[in-house]
Every structure is written in structure tokens, then in C-alpha cells.
Write an enzyme that holds these catalytic residues in place. Structure first.
Site, PDB file in Angstrom:
ATOM      1  N   ARG A 126       0.435   8.573   5.342  1.00  0.00           N
ATOM      2  CA  ARG A 126      -0.553   7.916   6.210  1.00  0.00           C
ATOM      3  C   ARG A 126      -1.954   8.500   6.022  1.00  0.00           C
ATOM      4  O   ARG A 126      -2.955   7.783   6.079  1.00  0.00           O
ATOM      5  CB  ARG A 126      -0.119   8.043   7.669  1.00  0.00           C
ATOM      6  CG  ARG A 126       1.129   7.237   8.002  1.00  0.00           C
ATOM      7  CD  ARG A 126       0.812   5.761   8.072  1.00  0.00           C
ATOM      8  NE  ARG A 126       2.004   4.958   8.304  1.00  0.00           N
ATOM      9  CZ  ARG A 126       2.035   3.859   9.023  1.00  0.00           C
ATOM     10  NH1 ARG A 126       0.936   3.423   9.604  1.00  0.00           N
ATOM     11  NH2 ARG A 126       3.155   3.164   9.155  1.00  0.00           N
ATOM     12  N   HIS A 129      -3.318   7.063   2.840  1.00  0.00           N
ATOM     13  CA  HIS A 129      -3.691   5.668   3.078  1.00  0.00           C
ATOM     14  C   HIS A 129      -5.046   5.573   3.772  1.00  0.00           C
ATOM     15  O   HIS A 129      -5.893   4.751   3.408  1.00  0.00           O
ATOM     16  CB  HIS A 129      -2.604   4.997   3.917  1.00  0.00           C
ATOM     17  CG  HIS A 129      -2.846   3.560   4.196  1.00  0.00           C
ATOM     18  ND1 HIS A 129      -3.211   3.098   5.442  1.00  0.00           N
ATOM     19  CD2 HIS A 129      -2.799   2.461   3.388  1.00  0.00           C
ATOM     20  CE1 HIS A 129      -3.358   1.787   5.396  1.00  0.00           C
ATOM     21  NE2 HIS A 129      -3.120   1.365   4.175  1.00  0.00           N
ATOM     22  N   SER A 153       0.829  -1.209   0.000  1.00  0.00           N
ATOM     23  CA  SER A 153       0.000   0.000   0.000  1.00  0.00           C
ATOM     24  C   SER A 153       0.860   1.255   0.000  1.00  0.00           C
ATOM     25  O   SER A 153       0.652   2.173  -0.813  1.00  0.00           O
ATOM     26  CB  SER A 153      -0.918   0.006   1.226  1.00  0.00           C
ATOM     27  OG  SER A 153      -1.833  -1.064   1.194  1.00  0.00           O
TER      28      SER A 153
END
Length: 209
Positions: A39, A42, A16
Site C-alpha cells: 500500500r 502504491h 495496480s
């Protein structure tokens, strides 16, 4: 036929983040900021979010230092406070959400404002040097900015201001970015939300790669 899919959690994370770094435009961010932005992307599942993320110089370092010194994290909503990974916190930091305090409904009526905004009045004893995480309510961010107009109001170390929505979200974040009463992280426009806000906090707390 059974579905064939990746079952290794660590491999899923690696793939990812590799995909995000390959697809997102991250070259405008400092190294410590980039980790946080990855982050956030994500959490949103949205490459392109980085075009809307703004991080004031030193904001990540200020928030990280505050947490390492034991500062609390003040959250506008339970969705934010419950998402903070306690094991990542460097000093067993308190995670505080006052929205469900029994004083809040009466405060909201007296103020003529939302409960999300009124709940921030209960932050005052904790606000000095704290890390603020607003991921839900634009009214909370607006009220925080009004509180900080008062020189006597304690100042947080940093503000992650990413409320989501159609009414007031873009405007509240623009006001934070313009006024900058503390180092800040925002997602411009209507985008935002609890997951993105929590991702930023967890990345700051854990020095995520």
C-alpha cells in the site's frame, strides 16, 4: 480519437497491486508487513520504495491491536489526518491533529521550535497506547523522541514515522529507528510524506490485502 483507458475502479486496484507484487522485492517482509508495504508503494507510485521501508518486529500487529481496542491516531499534519479513511477504522477511532489548536503559536514561540513540534505537547493526554502517524515534519518526530526520553511521558503503541524532506527528515527517522521507543515503521532517507504515511495507517486499519 478518444482515449481508451481502464474505467473500472476495482480492476484498476487489482492491476495496480498485481504489478507492484510482480515488480517489487517483497520477500524480506513478513506477510502482515508486506500488505502494508504494498500500500505504501502504491501511494508513492514508486516500486523500489520497499528498499527503504523498515518495520520493527511486531509493529503492524501492535498498531492493529491498538486500533481494534479503540486507540486514537495522532497525526502531525492535516494532510495526514484528512487522509485516514474513517470507514476503515475498526473502533470508530479518534483521529487527532493538534496543529491548528490556538495554543500552538504561543507554545512554539516559548519553545523556540516549529509549530509542528509544539503541537505535540497537546498530545500528552492522548499519547498512552496511541498510534502515531508523522508524515510531514521532521521537527515533530524529533520532538516526539525528546518527549519520550522522559520516563514519565506516556508511551504510544506504535509510531509510523515517515516525514519527508531535505533537512532533518533522514536524521529524524534514523533516530527513531535507532532509539525505538515504541514499535516503528519508517521510510529511510529523504523519502516519505503524508500519502505514504496514510497508506500505512489505512492498510493497518483495514487489514488490506
Amino acid at each position: 480519437m478518444p482515449y481508451d483507458y481502464e474505467k473500472d475502479g476495482a480492476a484498476i486496484y487489482r492491476q495496480s497491486f498485481a504489478m507492484i507484487r510482480a515488480e517489487a522485492t517483497l520477500d524480506g517482509f513478513a506477510a502482515e508487513d508486506e500488505q502494508v508495504v504494498v500500500r505504501m508503494i502504491h501511494a508513492a507510485g514508486l516500486v523500489g520504495l520497499e528498499r527503504h521501508v523498515r518495520i520493527s518486529p511486531g509493529a503492524v500487529a501492535a498498531a492493529r491491536a491498538a486500533l481494534e481496542e479503540g486507540a486514537p491516531i495522532l497525526c502531525d499534519a492535516r494532510m495526514v489526518s484528512e487522509g485516514v479513511t474513517r470507514l476503515r477504522l475498526p473502533a470508530g477511532n479518534a483521529v487527532i491533529c493538534t496543529l491548528q489548536d490556538p495554543q500552538v503559536p504561543d507554545l512554539a514561540r516559548a519553545m523556540g521550535n516549529t509549530r509542528s513540534a509544539a503541537a505535540l505537547e497537546l498530545w500528552r493526554p492522548h499519547l498512552s497506547g496511541a498510534v502515531v502517524a508523522i508524515g510531514n515534519a521532521p521537527t515533530a518526530l524529533f520532538h516526539l523522541l525528546n518527549m519520550l526520553e522522559d520516563p514519565a511521558c506516556p508511551r504510544p503503541a506504535a509510531i509510523v514515522g515517515c516525514p519527508v524532506g531535505f533537512v532533518g527528515a533522514a536524521e529524524s527517522k534514523q533516530a527513531l529507528w535507532s532509539d525505538r521507543p515504541a514499535p516503528a515503521i519508517v521510510v529511510e532517507g529523504r523519502l516519505g510524506g503524508s500519502a505514504i504515511t496514510v497508506a500505512a495507517i489505512n492498510a493497518i486499519a483495514s487489514r488490506a490485502e
